[in-house]
Design a protein around this motif. Structure first.
Motif, PDB file in Angstrom:
ATOM      1  N   GLY A  12       2.206 -23.207  36.358  1.00  0.00           N
ATOM      2  CA  GLY A  12       2.609 -22.464  35.462  1.00  0.00           C
ATOM      3  C   GLY A  12       2.444 -22.101  33.634  1.00  0.00           C
ATOM      4  N   ALA A  13       2.357 -20.593  33.255  1.00  0.00           N
ATOM      5  CA  ALA A  13       2.640 -20.563  31.815  1.00  0.00           C
ATOM      6  C   ALA A  13       3.140 -19.527  31.716  1.00  0.00           C
ATOM      7  CB  ALA A  13       0.830 -19.941  31.113  1.00  0.00           C
ATOM      8  N   TRP A  14       4.436 -19.200  30.394  1.00  0.00           N
ATOM      9  CA  TRP A  14       4.729 -18.539  30.274  1.00  0.00           C
ATOM     10  C   TRP A  14       4.626 -18.084  28.809  1.00  0.00           C
ATOM     11  CZ3 TRP A  14       8.022 -18.169  25.849  1.00  0.00           C
ATOM     12  CH2 TRP A  14       9.369 -17.507  25.710  1.00  0.00           C
ATOM     13  N   GLY A  15       4.514 -16.539  28.851  1.00  0.00           N
ATOM     14  CA  GLY A  15       4.368 -16.272  27.255  1.00  0.00           C
ATOM     15  C   GLY A  15       5.510 -14.813  27.018  1.00  0.00           C
ATOM     16  N   ILE A  16       5.317 -15.003  25.124  1.00  0.00           N
ATOM     17  CA  ILE A  16       6.337 -14.210  24.716  1.00  0.00           C
ATOM     18  C   ILE A  16       5.842 -12.785  24.058  1.00  0.00           C
ATOM     19  CG2 ILE A  16       7.488 -15.497  22.982  1.00  0.00           C
ATOM     20  CD1 ILE A  16       9.818 -13.807  24.086  1.00  0.00           C
ATOM     21  N   SER A  17       5.584 -11.903  23.864  1.00  0.00           N
ATOM     22  CA  SER A  17       4.702 -10.962  22.962  1.00  0.00           C
ATOM     23  C   SER A  17       3.742 -11.998  22.781  1.00  0.00           C
ATOM     24  CB  SER A  17       5.580 -11.792  21.390  1.00  0.00           C
ATOM     25  OG  SER A  17       5.559 -10.594  20.739  1.00  0.00           O
ATOM     26  N   TYR A  18       3.362 -12.383  21.589  1.00  0.00           N
ATOM     27  CA  TYR A  18       1.499 -12.054  21.234  1.00  0.00           C
ATOM     28  C   TYR A  18       0.954 -13.246  22.526  1.00  0.00           C
ATOM     29  CZ  TYR A  18      -2.751 -12.523  18.855  1.00  0.00           C
ATOM     30  OH  TYR A  18      -3.934 -12.111  17.881  1.00  0.00           O
ATOM     31  N   SER A  19       2.037 -13.891  22.805  1.00  0.00           N
ATOM     32  CA  SER A  19       1.596 -15.296  23.606  1.00  0.00           C
ATOM     33  C   SER A  19       2.024 -14.567  25.006  1.00  0.00           C
ATOM     34  CB  SER A  19       2.444 -16.695  24.476  1.00  0.00           C
ATOM     35  OG  SER A  19       3.584 -16.694  24.110  1.00  0.00           O
ATOM     36  N   GLY A  20       2.528 -13.519  25.401  1.00  0.00           N
ATOM     37  CA  GLY A  20       2.810 -12.528  26.790  1.00  0.00           C
ATOM     38  C   GLY A  20       1.429 -12.007  27.556  1.00  0.00           C
ATOM     39  N   GLY A  21       0.382 -12.357  26.229  1.00  0.00           N
ATOM     40  CA  GLY A  21      -1.505 -11.801  26.708  1.00  0.00           C
ATOM     41  C   GLY A  21      -2.212 -12.817  26.733  1.00  0.00           C
ATOM     42  N   HIS A  22      -1.854 -13.908  26.196  1.00  0.00           N
ATOM     43  CA  HIS A  22      -2.844 -15.128  26.287  1.00  0.00           C
ATOM     44  C   HIS A  22      -1.718 -15.574  27.724  1.00  0.00           C
ATOM     45  CE1 HIS A  22      -2.900 -14.849  22.185  1.00  0.00           C
ATOM     46  NE2 HIS A  22      -1.803 -16.164  21.660  1.00  0.00           N
ATOM     47  N   VAL A  23      -0.886 -15.487  28.402  1.00  0.00           N
ATOM     48  CA  VAL A  23      -0.837 -16.348  29.558  1.00  0.00           C
ATOM     49  C   VAL A  23      -1.741 -15.483  30.200  1.00  0.00           C
ATOM     50  CG1 VAL A  23       0.741 -17.548  29.010  1.00  0.00           C
ATOM     51  CG2 VAL A  23       1.583 -15.436  30.023  1.00  0.00           C
ATOM     52  N   MET A  24      -1.535 -14.149  30.243  1.00  0.00           N
ATOM     53  CA  MET A  24      -2.271 -13.050  31.193  1.00  0.00           C
ATOM     54  C   MET A  24      -4.089 -13.684  30.917  1.00  0.00           C
ATOM     55  SD  MET A  24      -0.197  -9.606  30.244  1.00  0.00           S
ATOM     56  CE  MET A  24      -1.896  -8.097  31.556  1.00  0.00           C
ATOM     57  N   ILE A  25      -4.416 -13.662  29.931  1.00  0.00           N
ATOM     58  CA  ILE A  25      -5.853 -14.860  30.171  1.00  0.00           C
ATOM     59  C   ILE A  25      -5.607 -15.139  30.657  1.00  0.00           C
ATOM     60  CG2 ILE A  25      -7.243 -15.141  27.991  1.00  0.00           C
ATOM     61  CD1 ILE A  25      -6.720 -12.729  26.419  1.00  0.00           C
ATOM     62  N   LEU A  26      -5.525 -16.379  30.158  1.00  0.00           N
ATOM     63  CA  LEU A  26      -4.897 -17.803  31.552  1.00  0.00           C
ATOM     64  C   LEU A  26      -5.111 -17.239  33.009  1.00  0.00           C
ATOM     65  CD1 LEU A  26      -2.193 -19.729  29.692  1.00  0.00           C
ATOM     66  CD2 LEU A  26      -4.703 -20.668  29.646  1.00  0.00           C
TER      67      LEU A  26
END
Length: 305
Positions: A106-120
């Motif tokens: 799985g992938a977890w992200g917050i703020s900028y990386s919150g967008g990154h995990v949606m791309i993943l």
């Protein structure tokens, strides 16, 4: 629970992090975690990693290239495509790690990386579930809104100055503060006094490698960042989005708009009431609630398969 220092190669650059494991000899699911704007691995992420481990999963927290303990230059340079590649290479590292079930990542992200995990979720089938927390959705709309008309003019003046410097000499470039206590007087990427004070306090208490600075080009790249191009491709990946009620930093209306456009029925929106973007860093009670929701989601979609 065990925590190991690990490193892996991402496009030839050595990226370093911590791998948290539960006390078991069985193969377990794993979640990859990375941070937002200028974050280092000590910022907030270990709390979530510990919550996931307590639920029976492993967790890999890492510094992107150019930040913290990872290699790479220019330092403090944030390229979202490179950061997403770092996530992908973290997944490749986990696939080859003993004790990890590589069919349950799985992938977890917050703020900028919150967008990154949606791309993943849209582009990497190895990701079997994501949690996107207070994500950056559309860099252009975000910057226009939070800087206002006059601030946005100043931002573009700085971007164009940086482009000229880098053209004349690639070794010359501008840097810009992450945040400022006086945004009317000092240009910064995210012009919120509470961002500056919150991260300054965290730098003293738990994240000494954090720096309140990025390359100016990082903001230039942010303006082209748009998760919405990828959202229609999240067809079957279980996706939780956690937003803060009234968040005017990464803009909860843009977040909810994108959540509603995710086509998979395997999705859940969590709106945390009486919460702001920055209290999810400064208030342990708010952080604990978010971690509980994220742990529940990963338990449901990684552990129970």
């Amino acid at each position: 629970m065990r925590r190991e220092d690990v490193e892996f190669s991402s496009d030839g650059v050595t990226v370093r992090g911590w791998l948290y494991r539960p006390d078991t000899d069985e193969d377990v699911p794993a979640v990859v975690l990375a941070g937002g704007w200028c974050y280092v691995r000590e910022l907030v992420m270990p709390y979530y990693a510990e919550a996931f481990v307590n639920a029976g999963m492993a967790a890999l927290v890492f510094d992107y290239r150019n930040l913290g303990v990872s290699d790479g230059t220019p330092r403090q340079h944030l390229d979202p495509k490179q950061q997403i590649r770092d996530y992908q290479n973290a997944l490749s590292f986990l696939e080859r790690t003993d004790g990890i079930d590589n069919d349950r990542l799985g992938a977890w992200g917050i703020s900028y990386s919150g967008g990154h995990v949606m791309i993943l979720a849209a582009t990497d089938p190895r990701v079997k579930a994501i949690v996107s927390q207070i994500p950056v959705i559309d860099g252009y709309r975000n910057m226009r809104r939070i800087h206002g008309t006059m601030g946005y003019r100043k931002l573009w003046d700085a971007i164009l100055e940086d482009r000229k410097l880098r053209y004349d000499d690639p070794e010359q470039r501008l840097h810009i503060p992450h945040a400022s206590e006086n945004p009317e007087e000092e240009l910064s990427s995210w012009p919120f006094p509470e961002t500056k004070t919150t991260f300054a306090a965290l730098q003293v208490t738990e994240a000494p490698l954090y720096q309140n600075s990025s390359t100016m080009e990082s903001v230039d790249l942010l303006l082209d960042y748009d998760v919405n191009y990828f959202v229609p491709r999240i067809l079957d990946t279980p996706s939780m989005m956690i937003v803060a009620e009234g968040d005017d930093l990464t803009l909860w209306d843009l977040e909810i708009e994108s959540f509603n456009d995710i086509p998979t029925p395997k999705k859940e929106l969590v709106v945390l009431p009486h919460t702001s973007h920055m209290t999810l860093y400064s208030d342990q009670s708010k952080l604990a609630v978010a971690a509980e929701h994220a742990s529940r989601w990963f338990t449901q979609h990684l552990l129970t398969k």
